[in-house]
Design a protein around this motif. Structure first.
Motif, PDB file in Angstrom:
ATOM      1  N   LYS A 112       0.833  -1.217  -0.062  1.00 25.52           N
ATOM      2  CA  LYS A 112      -0.084   0.175  -0.226  1.00 25.52           C
ATOM      3  C   LYS A 112       0.841   1.307  -0.069  1.00 25.52           C
ATOM      4  CE  LYS A 112      -3.743   0.088  -0.004  1.00 25.52           C
ATOM      5  NZ  LYS A 112      -4.532   0.134  -1.144  1.00 25.52           N
ATOM      6  N   LEU A 113       1.902   1.353   0.678  1.00 27.39           N
ATOM      7  CA  LEU A 113       2.716   2.414   0.840  1.00 27.39           C
ATOM      8  C   LEU A 113       3.426   2.408  -0.315  1.00 27.39           C
ATOM      9  CD1 LEU A 113       4.445   1.918   4.181  1.00 27.39           C
ATOM     10  CD2 LEU A 113       2.954   3.877   3.882  1.00 27.39           C
ATOM     11  N   GLY A 114       3.759   1.410  -1.159  1.00 32.28           N
ATOM     12  CA  GLY A 114       4.388   1.528  -2.239  1.00 32.28           C
ATOM     13  C   GLY A 114       3.747   2.173  -3.572  1.00 32.28           C
ATOM     14  N   GLU A 115       2.594   2.354  -3.490  1.00 30.65           N
ATOM     15  CA  GLU A 115       1.358   3.093  -4.309  1.00 30.65           C
ATOM     16  C   GLU A 115       1.627   4.632  -4.146  1.00 30.65           C
ATOM     17  OE1 GLU A 115      -2.439   1.977  -3.362  1.00 30.65           O
ATOM     18  OE2 GLU A 115      -2.151   0.178  -4.065  1.00 30.65           O
ATOM     19  N   SER A 116       2.436   5.096  -3.064  1.00 29.49           N
ATOM     20  CA  SER A 116       2.625   6.554  -2.881  1.00 29.49           C
ATOM     21  C   SER A 116       3.682   7.219  -3.828  1.00 29.49           C
ATOM     22  CB  SER A 116       2.693   6.866  -1.483  1.00 29.49           C
ATOM     23  OG  SER A 116       3.126   7.928  -1.163  1.00 29.49           O
ATOM     24  N   ARG A 117       3.159   8.185  -4.140  1.00 31.77           N
ATOM     25  CA  ARG A 117       4.341   8.992  -5.017  1.00 31.77           C
ATOM     26  C   ARG A 117       5.446   9.490  -4.053  1.00 31.77           C
ATOM     27  NH1 ARG A 117       0.561  14.251  -6.598  1.00 31.77           N
ATOM     28  NH2 ARG A 117       0.045  14.708  -4.146  1.00 31.77           N
ATOM     29  N   VAL A 118       5.218   9.698  -2.653  1.00 30.31           N
ATOM     30  CA  VAL A 118       6.094   9.919  -1.777  1.00 30.31           C
ATOM     31  C   VAL A 118       7.567   9.300  -1.782  1.00 30.31           C
ATOM     32  CG1 VAL A 118       6.465  10.476   0.474  1.00 30.31           C
ATOM     33  CG2 VAL A 118       4.644  11.039  -0.107  1.00 30.31           C
ATOM     34  N   PHE A 119       7.071   7.862  -2.156  1.00 24.19           N
ATOM     35  CA  PHE A 119       8.463   6.971  -1.999  1.00 24.19           C
ATOM     36  C   PHE A 119       8.944   6.401  -3.363  1.00 24.19           C
ATOM     37  CE2 PHE A 119       5.716   6.319   1.953  1.00 24.19           C
ATOM     38  CZ  PHE A 119       6.719   6.855   2.774  1.00 24.19           C
ATOM     39  N   GLU A 120      10.026   6.563  -3.435  1.00 22.93           N
ATOM     40  CA  GLU A 120      10.758   5.912  -4.477  1.00 22.93           C
ATOM     41  C   GLU A 120      10.986   4.321  -4.435  1.00 22.93           C
ATOM     42  OE1 GLU A 120      15.175   6.418  -5.765  1.00 22.93           O
ATOM     43  OE2 GLU A 120      14.367   8.065  -6.236  1.00 22.93           O
ATOM     44  N   LYS A 121      11.088   3.936  -3.324  1.00 30.08           N
ATOM     45  CA  LYS A 121      11.405   2.460  -3.131  1.00 30.08           C
ATOM     46  C   LYS A 121      10.857   2.283  -1.742  1.00 30.08           C
ATOM     47  CE  LYS A 121      15.474   1.007  -2.916  1.00 30.08           C
ATOM     48  NZ  LYS A 121      16.997   0.578  -3.224  1.00 30.08           N
ATOM     49  N   VAL A 122      10.044   1.022  -1.514  1.00 29.14           N
ATOM     50  CA  VAL A 122       9.579   0.464  -0.307  1.00 29.14           C
ATOM     51  C   VAL A 122       9.867  -0.965  -0.333  1.00 29.14           C
ATOM     52  CG1 VAL A 122       7.534   0.204   1.284  1.00 29.14           C
ATOM     53  CG2 VAL A 122       7.636   2.096  -0.477  1.00 29.14           C
ATOM     54  N   GLU A 123      10.608  -1.507   0.773  1.00 24.69           N
ATOM     55  CA  GLU A 123      11.014  -2.822   0.893  1.00 24.69           C
ATOM     56  C   GLU A 123      10.817  -3.479   2.215  1.00 24.69           C
ATOM     57  OE1 GLU A 123      14.931  -2.887  -2.308  1.00 24.69           O
ATOM     58  OE2 GLU A 123      15.308  -2.207  -0.088  1.00 24.69           O
ATOM     59  N   VAL A 124      10.492  -4.571   2.384  1.00 26.57           N
ATOM     60  CA  VAL A 124      10.450  -5.640   3.524  1.00 26.57           C
ATOM     61  C   VAL A 124      11.996  -6.058   3.610  1.00 26.57           C
ATOM     62  CG1 VAL A 124       9.321  -7.250   4.590  1.00 26.57           C
ATOM     63  CG2 VAL A 124       8.018  -6.041   3.135  1.00 26.57           C
ATOM     64  N   ALA A 125      12.245  -5.859   4.874  1.00 22.78           N
ATOM     65  CA  ALA A 125      13.597  -6.505   5.330  1.00 22.78           C
ATOM     66  C   ALA A 125      13.399  -7.385   6.484  1.00 22.78           C
ATOM     67  CB  ALA A 125      14.560  -5.388   5.332  1.00 22.78           C
ATOM     68  N   GLY A 126      14.292  -8.231   6.631  1.00 21.70           N
ATOM     69  CA  GLY A 126      14.509  -9.143   7.829  1.00 21.70           C
ATOM     70  C   GLY A 126      13.130  -9.846   7.954  1.00 21.70           C
ATOM     71  N   ALA A 127      12.529  -9.855   9.517  1.00 23.83           N
ATOM     72  CA  ALA A 127      11.474 -10.585   9.736  1.00 23.83           C
ATOM     73  C   ALA A 127      10.171  -9.838   9.586  1.00 23.83           C
ATOM     74  CB  ALA A 127      11.553 -10.916  11.085  1.00 23.83           C
ATOM     75  N   GLY A 128      10.445  -8.280   9.123  1.00 26.01           N
ATOM     76  CA  GLY A 128       9.156  -7.545   9.055  1.00 26.01           C
ATOM     77  C   GLY A 128       9.401  -6.065   8.951  1.00 26.01           C
ATOM     78  N   PHE A 129      10.626  -5.678   8.821  1.00 21.30           N
ATOM     79  CA  PHE A 129      11.013  -4.203   8.817  1.00 21.30           C
ATOM     80  C   PHE A 129      10.564  -3.629   7.584  1.00 21.30           C
ATOM     81  CE2 PHE A 129      14.123  -5.537  12.196  1.00 21.30           C
ATOM     82  CZ  PHE A 129      13.750  -4.608  13.165  1.00 21.30           C
ATOM     83  N   ILE A 130      10.060  -2.525   7.340  1.00 20.24           N
ATOM     84  CA  ILE A 130       9.907  -1.843   6.241  1.00 20.24           C
ATOM     85  C   ILE A 130      10.783  -0.571   6.106  1.00 20.24           C
ATOM     86  CG2 ILE A 130       8.131  -0.776   4.739  1.00 20.24           C
ATOM     87  CD1 ILE A 130       5.857  -2.030   6.494  1.00 20.24           C
ATOM     88  N   ASN A 131      11.464  -0.885   5.066  1.00 21.22           N
ATOM     89  CA  ASN A 131      12.590   0.200   4.513  1.00 21.22           C
ATOM     90  C   ASN A 131      11.894   1.208   3.553  1.00 21.22           C
ATOM     91  OD1 ASN A 131      14.366  -0.983   6.436  1.00 21.22           O
ATOM     92  ND2 ASN A 131      15.446  -2.211   5.070  1.00 21.22           N
ATOM     93  N   LEU A 132      12.065   2.239   3.798  1.00 24.52           N
ATOM     94  CA  LEU A 132      11.522   3.378   2.913  1.00 24.52           C
ATOM     95  C   LEU A 132      12.553   4.383   2.295  1.00 24.52           C
ATOM     96  CD1 LEU A 132       8.735   4.363   5.214  1.00 24.52           C
ATOM     97  CD2 LEU A 132       8.260   3.000   3.160  1.00 24.52           C
ATOM     98  N   THR A 133      12.540   4.609   1.128  1.00 19.90           N
ATOM     99  CA  THR A 133      13.258   5.637   0.335  1.00 19.90           C
ATOM    100  C   THR A 133      12.555   6.543  -0.319  1.00 19.90           C
ATOM    101  OG1 THR A 133      14.977   4.119  -0.320  1.00 19.90           O
ATOM    102  CG2 THR A 133      15.126   5.974  -1.385  1.00 19.90           C
ATOM    103  N   LEU A 134      12.433   7.661   0.441  1.00 15.39           N
ATOM    104  CA  LEU A 134      11.770   8.824  -0.306  1.00 15.39           C
ATOM    105  C   LEU A 134      12.061   9.256  -2.029  1.00 15.39           C
ATOM    106  CD1 LEU A 134      12.251  11.358   2.733  1.00 15.39           C
ATOM    107  CD2 LEU A 134      10.007  10.141   1.879  1.00 15.39           C
TER     108      LEU A 134
END
Length: 612
Positions: free
Chosen positions: A85-107
């Motif tokens: 859902k966050l990946g649909e946003s124009r705010v973020f260039e990249k949204v990734e799930v890392a490890g056991a459930g962290f969400i990493n976000l690149t603006l």
């Protein structure tokens, strides 16, 4: 798992003009909350934080871990849905799930560029203005006939910074130095002056002559002599019971408004204030009020009568006390002593009367006392008594305590002779060290600095060094006063941050000489991204510093921003950029940094010199 950017209903209610209404953290937290709602997840408060490593992106969200137990689902599954859902946003260039459930976000670079541009256009640099509240700040606490000393330094520096920080978020501030200008110390001093200067008109047997107003010229001595008289008087009273009785009798006469002693008291008060205001000016500290203990003396008798009548204070062994102990106290809280058995009022009496007066005359939403943490019990007792008396609510009274200024031995700072160090001497030591450092730089081929400018720079850098060292320490902790380290142009120091600001201003002047102007911010290189993101944190840091009454958060941020700019300056040529568009973009980003950094230093009470 990665998701492409795109327009999303998640961001429809958020425009970039929001930089003037919400901070970056609030904006992004609200964005996550909307994404949670869109996924039908509970919209509990969730915070986005900066990542610890650049390869993880700009930001990180751990909402999946907070929801896993509540939803009885694996964090990774929850994170995948939320990331989508966050990946649909124009705010973020990249949204990734890392490890056991962290969400990493690149603006998104474009979005971050626009945010930086909006911040640059904001008069408040994005600092969100609050509904105005009236806040009184009590700091400084100088005493008549005594020079300001090391014990006053932190109160003045922290208090002034808090004044500016609270004003920055829209609070209405009213400041008071609360002078120590009444009580037994005045009787001691009058007795000593009567011995040393019996010819003064105030000691005349003629009542009319004794009541004649006095000034420094009529007294025949100045502040340098006055500061020697009090220690002598105090020592004599300690050693001689007869001298102490004399001091008490003179104090009673003064408090009964004996005209002769009032005339002398007014002259001593005026002389002390004149001297102390020089120290206030040196620290660029501002007071709206210069009231003292004497200004509430007329309130004390009726206040005590009222407390007696309502049964809020009682006699105990001849003294008057208020029981302020509460159920649940982890440690005993003794009764508040308001009057001794001989009827003499105390500091607590004056402080309680001051609260009554401040509430009645100024109706503050909060009163903040910036006073040494070692007085915490005193203020707890006084605050509880004020609440019991119905003068105000407990939330209105705040003791913003602080730790001690220590020497290199880790103990409270003393002079080499073991005495209390004067504030002017401490500032002088730092200014001397700054002058030495500047002279060394001049001798190293940086160009000799003319003497008048050298003095101005030494004062600016020396005082900045003292303030930054004080304010960069957690308020409740002590810190080591080491002028040699403080004035360094390297490391976590005031001069280091000042220099970053001076460097940008110098570059801007060179750009103007070349006909270059700041353009539209376009974030591309990694150090550009880091700088824009660091500038975007400003509003959140100011808000947090205001909430926690913690200038150290702002000082740490200023240092980090200066570091981030210096890395950008090395990696991304500004005036020598590849093309005009890049030049103007980097000038705009530099201009934003200079404004944010300059505002940080202003909020810390630090000026930025023209050159360094």
């Amino acid at each position: 798992m990665s998701h492409a950017t795109g327009r999303s209903p998640v961001t429809d209610h958020f425009e970039l003009a929001s930089v003037t209404r919400v901070s970056l953290n609030v904006y992004l937290d609200a964005l996550v909350a909307r994404a949670l709602a869109a996924c039908s997840f509970p919209a509990d408060p969730v915070r986005i934080v900066r990542t610890g490593r650049p390869e993880w992106g700009d930001l990180q969200c751990n909402a999946a871990f907070l929801l896993a137990k509540r939803l009885n689902r694996r964090p990774a599954e929850i994170a995948a849905e939320l990331a989508a859902k966050l990946g649909e946003s124009r705010v973020f260039e990249k949204v990734e799930v890392a490890g056991a459930g962290f969400i990493n976000l690149t603006l998104s670079a474009r979005w971050l560029s626009n945010w930086a541009q909006a911040q640059l256009a904001s008069p408040e640099l994005g600092v969100v203005q609050r509904a105005p509240a009236r806040v009184m700040l009590d700091y400084g606490g100088p005493n008549v006939a005594k020079p300001l000393h090391v014990g006053h330094l932190r109160s003045l520096v922290i208090g002034e910074s808090l004044r500016r920080i609270l004003q920055a978020v829209g609070e209405q501030t009213l400041t008071d130095a609360h002078l120590g200008d009444w009580g037994l110390q005045m009787g001691m001093l009058i007795a000593e002056i009567r011995r040393e200067y019996p010819q003064l008109s105030c000691f005349s047997s003629d009542p009319a002559a004794a009541a004649t107003p006095l000034d420094e010229c009529a007294l025949g001595f100045g502040m340098d002599i006055l500061q020697k008289l009090y220690p002598r008087a105090a020592a004599a009273c300690k050693e001689d019971a007869a001298r102490m009785k004399e001091a008490r009798d003179l104090t009673a006469a003064l408090q009964a408004h004996e005209p002769a002693f009032i005339a002398l008291w007014r002259a001593l008060r005026a002389m002390s204030l004149k001297s102390q205001q020089c120290d206030f000016a040196a620290l660029d500290t501002h007071f709206d009020l210069l009231l003292g203990e004497s200004d509430v003396q007329c309130e004390i008798a009726p206040m005590l009568d009222d407390l007696r009548r309502r049964g809020l204070c009682v006699e105990s062994d001849g003294a008057l006390v208020v029981d302020v102990a509460e159920i649940g106290d982890r440690q005993p809280v003794p009764p508040l002593l308001l009057a001794k058995s001989d009827g003499a009022a105390l500091y607590a009496t004056t402080d309680l009367a001051t609260i009554l007066t401040r509430v009645r005359e100024h109706a503050p939403d909060r009163v903040i006392y910036v006073v040494d943490q070692r007085q915490s019990l005193h203020f707890e007792q006084v605050f509880r008594a004020a609440v019991l008396a119905g003068y105000c609510e407990r939330r209105q009274l705040i003791h913003a305590g602080f730790g001690t200024v220590n020497g290199v031995d880790g103990k409270p700072f003393k002079t080499r002779q073991g005495g209390v160090a004067r504030l002017s001497d401490l500032l002088g030591d730092a200014i001397d060290k700054a002058r030495e450092r500047l002279s060394e730089l001049s001798d190293d081929g940086h160009g000799r600095i003319p003497a008048p400018e050298l003095e101005r720079l030494a004062r600016s850098i020396g005082i900045a060094a003292v303030k930054f060292a004080d304010l960069s320490s957690y308020r409740m902790s002590g810190y080591v006063f080491d002028p040699e380290r403080m004035v360094s142009f390297e490391g976590r120091t005031g001069p280091y941050v000042q220099y970053a600001c001076v460097r940008i201003r110098s570059m801007t002047r060179r750009a103007e000489a070349l006909g270059l102007k700041a353009g539209t911010v376009r974030v591309g290189a990694s150090t550009e991204r880091n700088l824009a993101l660091e500038c975007a944190r400003f509003a959140d840091v100011v808000a947090s510093a205001a909430d926690s009454l913690a200038p150290n958060e702002l000082a740490e941020y200023a240092f980090q921003l200066a570091q981030t700019f210096n890395r950008f300056y090395l990696d991304c040529p500004v005036l020598a950029a590849q093309d005009h568009v890049e030049q103007c973009s980097r000038l705009a980003l530099s201009s934003l940094t200079e404004r944010v950094l300059g505002k940080c230093l202003y909020l810390l009470g630090i000026e930025v010199p023209d050159r360094m």
